[in-house]
Design an enzyme around this catalytic site. Sequence first.
Site, PDB file in Angstrom:
ATOM      1  N   ARG A  61     -24.726 -17.211 -44.560  1.00 37.75           N
ATOM      2  CA  ARG A  61     -23.609 -16.364 -44.148  1.00 37.75           C
ATOM      3  C   ARG A  61     -24.182 -15.233 -43.319  1.00 37.75           C
ATOM      4  O   ARG A  61     -25.146 -14.576 -43.731  1.00 37.75           O
ATOM      5  CB  ARG A  61     -22.847 -15.803 -45.363  1.00 37.75           C
ATOM      6  CG  ARG A  61     -22.183 -16.864 -46.221  1.00 37.75           C
ATOM      7  CD  ARG A  61     -20.901 -17.383 -45.598  1.00 37.75           C
ATOM      8  NE  ARG A  61     -19.857 -16.379 -45.616  1.00 37.75           N
ATOM      9  CZ  ARG A  61     -19.137 -16.070 -46.695  1.00 37.75           C
ATOM     10  NH1 ARG A  61     -19.357 -16.673 -47.841  1.00 37.75           N
ATOM     11  NH2 ARG A  61     -18.205 -15.147 -46.626  1.00 37.75           N
ATOM     12  N   SER A  78       0.847  -1.190   0.000  1.00 41.04           N
ATOM     13  CA  SER A  78       0.000   0.000   0.000  1.00 41.04           C
ATOM     14  C   SER A  78       0.880   1.236   0.000  1.00 41.04           C
ATOM     15  O   SER A  78       1.959   1.245   0.576  1.00 41.04           O
ATOM     16  CB  SER A  78      -0.908   0.011   1.237  1.00 41.04           C
ATOM     17  OG  SER A  78      -1.497   1.282   1.421  1.00 41.04           O
TER      18      SER A  78
END
Length: 458
Positions: free
Chosen positions: A315, A276
Amino acid sequence: MPLTPMDSELFGPMFAQPEVTALYTDQAYVQRLLDVEAALARAQARLGVIPQASADAITAQCAILQPDVPRLSEGLLRDGVPLPALLAQLRPALSPGAREHLHFGATSQDIVDTAFVLGARSALAVLRRLLIGMGDLLAALAQTHATTLMPGRTHAQYALPVTFGLKAAGWLTPLVRHLERLAELEARLYVVSFGGAAGTLAALGTRGLNVAHALADELALSVPPTPWHTQRDTVLELSAWLTGVCVSVGKLAQDAILLSQSEVGELNEGGGGGGSSTMPQKQNPITAELIVAAAGTAAGLLAAVARSGVQEHERGTHGWQVEWLTVPQLLGLTGAALSHTVRLLSGLEVQAGRMAQNVAASHGLMLAESLTFALAGVLPRDEARTLVRDAARRSAAGEGHLVALVRGELGERGAAVAWDDLTEARTLGVTDDLIQRALNHYAQVRGQSAAHTAPPHG
């Protein structure tokens, strides 16, 4: 931050695995397209569909072409598919005859989808290796900590005692199933896409299927019963498998985060964890956090792949492009999740002493179920349950150990109860057998999975 962190030099290591990333560069992708075009030419020459000289010229040019990526990008934006622009760059170096035989009888989607399969095959070989490496680490943890006592938790509360070895075996078993699923998936996924303009291979007359089989042979793939231009179930199956792997390692990582909480302290990531900027005492479970993030993101991508599978007629329109946006990300995220999990497990610090302290701190509350069953021989079931429940409230309030409180309440009526057996270490059921079953299953599947070799193409 870039639009796609996985492709970022800064953020990439968090969200992608280097070997998988290398498979999905522009250069690697275009080369797969060229490899399929070359394989198609060779397959057709073997069957006499095109001259051998044309196949040789096409193969040679596909091996040396240095594509002009900006022009390819322009063509892709115009055509919606990279093949027309790529073929336009190939043709000038070919003789007039070879130009006529380039891409003969195929449609763009045939080449793109087959190249997708080659890329997925190479990526899955990496993922299989990572899965096995992670499985080895989990199997070792299960064996080493087969008797390491810890609290079992349900609904985030103490439940019954378990061992950390059993928890590790529980993390292992879904990964074994993923290895089994992968073998099943590969049989369906590793197929050519070859259907021509509308899935009939009409341009090749009666030789269409012969060419499909010859192409598959060139690429060490199989031929599906019918073309799969708009039948995307196998792409969905792959995506679901990838997401399942991410979810399974995400569960492991979530457990690791919970067990590393300050007030629990049963696991540490090792290596000091994440620091931290303002709190020097912090050791954040950053690696586990990245794994959980990958799992959550994969789930969202899977939903998009599922929606993209509803395609039109022979398609489709937009569904194909959604796959481009999602499936490579799923492969990359899964590689990252597995790689991070291997690193997490390699440095995992098991705090067996803290586990024992947490067991002791429950003052026997985890023995409530075992105690209730032990009293069945001297009390009616409902009375035994009520007695243990009342004693549990007193124990939680700090009045003493649960077993001692119940024994005191029973007095002489409890003479027949095997009180010495009512300890956490003696109420583990068939834990040893379950761990061994998990290890045996893994050993069997590992042997089968390790027999897979790296793919010849892709």
